[in-house]
Design a protein around this motif. Structure first.
Motif, PDB file in Angstrom:
ATOM      1  N   GLU A  29       0.826  -1.210   0.000  1.00 48.37           N
ATOM      2  CA  GLU A  29       0.000   0.000   0.000  1.00 48.37           C
ATOM      3  C   GLU A  29       0.861   1.261   0.000  1.00 48.37           C
ATOM      4  N   ASN A  30       1.910   1.234   0.821  1.00 44.76           N
ATOM      5  CA  ASN A  30       2.807   2.377   0.898  1.00 44.76           C
ATOM      6  C   ASN A  30       4.230   1.883   0.677  1.00 44.76           C
ATOM      7  N   LYS A  31       4.807   2.257  -0.453  1.00 42.91           N
ATOM      8  CA  LYS A  31       6.159   1.786  -0.796  1.00 42.91           C
ATOM      9  C   LYS A  31       7.227   2.405   0.094  1.00 42.91           C
ATOM     10  N   ARG A  32       6.881   3.429   0.834  1.00 41.94           N
ATOM     11  CA  ARG A  32       7.840   4.097   1.719  1.00 41.94           C
ATOM     12  C   ARG A  32       7.669   3.666   3.177  1.00 41.94           C
ATOM     13  N   ASP A  33       6.873   2.652   3.419  1.00 42.86           N
ATOM     14  CA  ASP A  33       6.620   2.160   4.771  1.00 42.86           C
ATOM     15  C   ASP A  33       7.897   1.562   5.357  1.00 42.86           C
ATOM     16  N   PRO A  34       8.414   2.134   6.448  1.00 48.46           N
ATOM     17  CA  PRO A  34       9.662   1.635   7.038  1.00 48.46           C
ATOM     18  C   PRO A  34       9.554   0.191   7.537  1.00 48.46           C
ATOM     19  N   GLN A  35       8.393  -0.199   8.028  1.00 47.46           N
ATOM     20  CA  GLN A  35       8.219  -1.573   8.498  1.00 47.46           C
ATOM     21  C   GLN A  35       8.314  -2.555   7.328  1.00 47.46           C
ATOM     22  N   TYR A  36       7.684  -2.218   6.214  1.00 52.29           N
ATOM     23  CA  TYR A  36       7.741  -3.093   5.044  1.00 52.29           C
ATOM     24  C   TYR A  36       9.174  -3.176   4.516  1.00 52.29           C
ATOM     25  N   PHE A  37       9.850  -2.029   4.505  1.00 52.80           N
ATOM     26  CA  PHE A  37      11.243  -2.000   4.060  1.00 52.80           C
ATOM     27  C   PHE A  37      12.097  -2.914   4.939  1.00 52.80           C
ATOM     28  N   SER A  38      11.916  -2.837   6.249  1.00 54.14           N
ATOM     29  CA  SER A  38      12.669  -3.694   7.179  1.00 54.14           C
ATOM     30  C   SER A  38      12.369  -5.166   6.931  1.00 54.14           C
ATOM     31  N   TYR A  39      11.103  -5.466   6.692  1.00 55.73           N
ATOM     32  CA  TYR A  39      10.692  -6.840   6.398  1.00 55.73           C
ATOM     33  C   TYR A  39      11.391  -7.345   5.135  1.00 55.73           C
ATOM     34  N   VAL A  40      11.335  -6.545   4.072  1.00 55.73           N
ATOM     35  CA  VAL A  40      11.954  -6.937   2.795  1.00 55.73           C
ATOM     36  C   VAL A  40      13.462  -7.095   2.965  1.00 55.73           C
ATOM     37  N   LYS A  41      14.066  -6.175   3.681  1.00 56.41           N
ATOM     38  CA  LYS A  41      15.510  -6.237   3.911  1.00 56.41           C
ATOM     39  C   LYS A  41      15.885  -7.526   4.647  1.00 56.41           C
ATOM     40  N   GLU A  42      15.129  -7.867   5.663  1.00 53.33           N
ATOM     41  CA  GLU A  42      15.400  -9.067   6.459  1.00 53.33           C
ATOM     42  C   GLU A  42      15.210 -10.344   5.628  1.00 53.33           C
ATOM     43  N   VAL A  43      14.143 -10.383   4.840  1.00 50.52           N
ATOM     44  CA  VAL A  43      13.832 -11.575   4.045  1.00 50.52           C
ATOM     45  C   VAL A  43      14.806 -11.756   2.881  1.00 50.52           C
ATOM     46  N   THR A  44      15.255 -10.664   2.298  1.00 49.07           N
ATOM     47  CA  THR A  44      16.095 -10.760   1.104  1.00 49.07           C
ATOM     48  C   THR A  44      17.595 -10.795   1.405  1.00 49.07           C
ATOM     49  N   ALA A  45      18.007 -10.458   2.599  1.00 48.12           N
ATOM     50  CA  ALA A  45      19.440 -10.441   2.936  1.00 48.12           C
ATOM     51  C   ALA A  45      20.135 -11.768   2.613  1.00 48.12           C
ATOM     52  N   PRO A  46      19.536 -12.926   2.969  1.00 48.37           N
ATOM     53  CA  PRO A  46      20.209 -14.194   2.628  1.00 48.37           C
ATOM     54  C   PRO A  46      20.325 -14.414   1.112  1.00 48.37           C
ATOM     55  N   ILE A  47      19.365 -13.917   0.357  1.00 47.46           N
ATOM     56  CA  ILE A  47      19.413 -14.074  -1.097  1.00 47.46           C
ATOM     57  C   ILE A  47      20.564 -13.237  -1.666  1.00 47.46           C
ATOM     58  N   PHE A  48      20.695 -12.013  -1.177  1.00 51.72           N
ATOM     59  CA  PHE A  48      21.792 -11.164  -1.640  1.00 51.72           C
ATOM     60  C   PHE A  48      23.151 -11.778  -1.283  1.00 51.72           C
ATOM     61  N   SER A  49      23.260 -12.367  -0.104  1.00 52.27           N
ATOM     62  CA  SER A  49      24.508 -13.036   0.298  1.00 52.27           C
ATOM     63  C   SER A  49      24.814 -14.212  -0.625  1.00 52.27           C
ATOM     64  N   LEU A  50      23.785 -15.003  -0.914  1.00 50.04           N
ATOM     65  CA  LEU A  50      23.935 -16.142  -1.816  1.00 50.04           C
ATOM     66  C   LEU A  50      24.358 -15.680  -3.204  1.00 50.04           C
ATOM     67  N   LEU A  51      23.795 -14.586  -3.638  1.00 53.71           N
ATOM     68  CA  LEU A  51      24.131 -14.025  -4.945  1.00 53.71           C
ATOM     69  C   LEU A  51      25.601 -13.582  -4.998  1.00 53.71           C
ATOM     70  N   ASP A  52      26.082 -12.963  -3.926  1.00 52.79           N
ATOM     71  CA  ASP A  52      27.500 -12.569  -3.857  1.00 52.79           C
ATOM     72  C   ASP A  52      28.402 -13.795  -3.901  1.00 52.79           C
ATOM     73  N   GLU A  53      28.018 -14.823  -3.159  1.00 51.38           N
ATOM     74  CA  GLU A  53      28.789 -16.062  -3.136  1.00 51.38           C
ATOM     75  C   GLU A  53      28.810 -16.707  -4.525  1.00 51.38           C
ATOM     76  N   TRP A  54      27.660 -16.695  -5.193  1.00 50.83           N
ATOM     77  CA  TRP A  54      27.547 -17.252  -6.549  1.00 50.83           C
ATOM     78  C   TRP A  54      28.464 -16.498  -7.515  1.00 50.83           C
ATOM     79  N   GLU A  55      28.443 -15.171  -7.427  1.00 54.23           N
ATOM     80  CA  GLU A  55      29.275 -14.358  -8.321  1.00 54.23           C
ATOM     81  C   GLU A  55      30.755 -14.712  -8.152  1.00 54.23           C
ATOM     82  N   GLN A  56      31.221 -14.778  -6.907  1.00 49.21           N
ATOM     83  CA  GLN A  56      32.630 -15.089  -6.654  1.00 49.21           C
ATOM     84  C   GLN A  56      32.985 -16.486  -7.163  1.00 49.21           C
ATOM     85  N   ALA A  57      32.108 -17.456  -6.924  1.00 51.39           N
ATOM     86  CA  ALA A  57      32.360 -18.827  -7.381  1.00 51.39           C
ATOM     87  C   ALA A  57      32.405 -18.893  -8.905  1.00 51.39           C
ATOM     88  N   CYS A  58      31.520 -18.176  -9.557  1.00 51.26           N
ATOM     89  CA  CYS A  58      31.486 -18.169 -11.028  1.00 51.26           C
ATOM     90  C   CYS A  58      32.735 -17.513 -11.601  1.00 51.26           C
TER      91      CYS A  58
END
Length: 115
Positions: A29-58
Motif C-alpha cells: 500500500e505504501n512503498k515508503r513504509d519503514p516496516q515493510y522496508f525492514s521486512y523486505v531487507k530481512e527476508v532478502t538479505a540471505p538471497i543477496f549473500s547467496l548471490l555474492d557467493e555465486w558471483e565469486q564462485a562463477c
C-alpha cells in the motif's frame, strides 16, 4: 565447479519463487513504509549473500576455465537478479520488463548448468 552448480541451482529455485511472488502478490500500500522496508531487507538479505557467493564462485570458475561464460554475463546476471528480488516485493515494474529480466537470468543460469 560442483559448488557453482549447487549455487546456481539454489538461485534458480529462488528465482522461481520470486516469480510466483510477483505474479500472485499485490504491491504494498505504501512503498515508503519503514516496516515493510525492514521486512523486505530481512527476508532478502540471505538471497543477496547467496548471490555474492555465486558471483565469486562463477568468476573463479571462469578463471579456471570450468565454465564457458564471460565475466560480464555474471555481473549482468547478478545485477538483474538484484532487480528481480526488489521488484518481486515492490511489484513496481511492468510484467513484460520483469519477464525479460527473468529470461536473461535463466539464459545464463542454463549456460552454467550445461557445463
Amino acid at each position: 565447479m560442483n559448488n557453482v552448480h549447487q549455487l546456481t541451482k539454489r538461485l534458480k529455485k529462488i528465482l522461481n519463487e520470486l516469480c510466483v511472488r510477483y505474479h500472485n502478490s499485490d504491491p504494498p500500500e505504501n512503498k515508503r513504509d519503514p516496516q515493510y522496508f525492514s521486512y523486505v531487507k530481512e527476508v532478502t538479505a540471505p538471497i543477496f549473500s547467496l548471490l555474492d557467493e555465486w558471483e565469486q564462485a562463477c568468476l573463479l570458475a571462469i578463471e579456471n576455465r570450468s565454465i564457458n561464460v564471460f565475466p560480464a554475463q555474471i555481473q549482468s546476471t547478478k545485477e538483474n537478479m538484484e532487480l528481480i528480488i526488489m521488484h518481486s516485493y515492490y511489484i513496481d515494474i511492468r510484467k513484460k520488463r520483469y519477464m525479460s529480466y527473468i529470461q536473461s537470468i535463466e539464459f545464463v543460469f542454463n549456460q552454467i548448468m550445461d557445463h
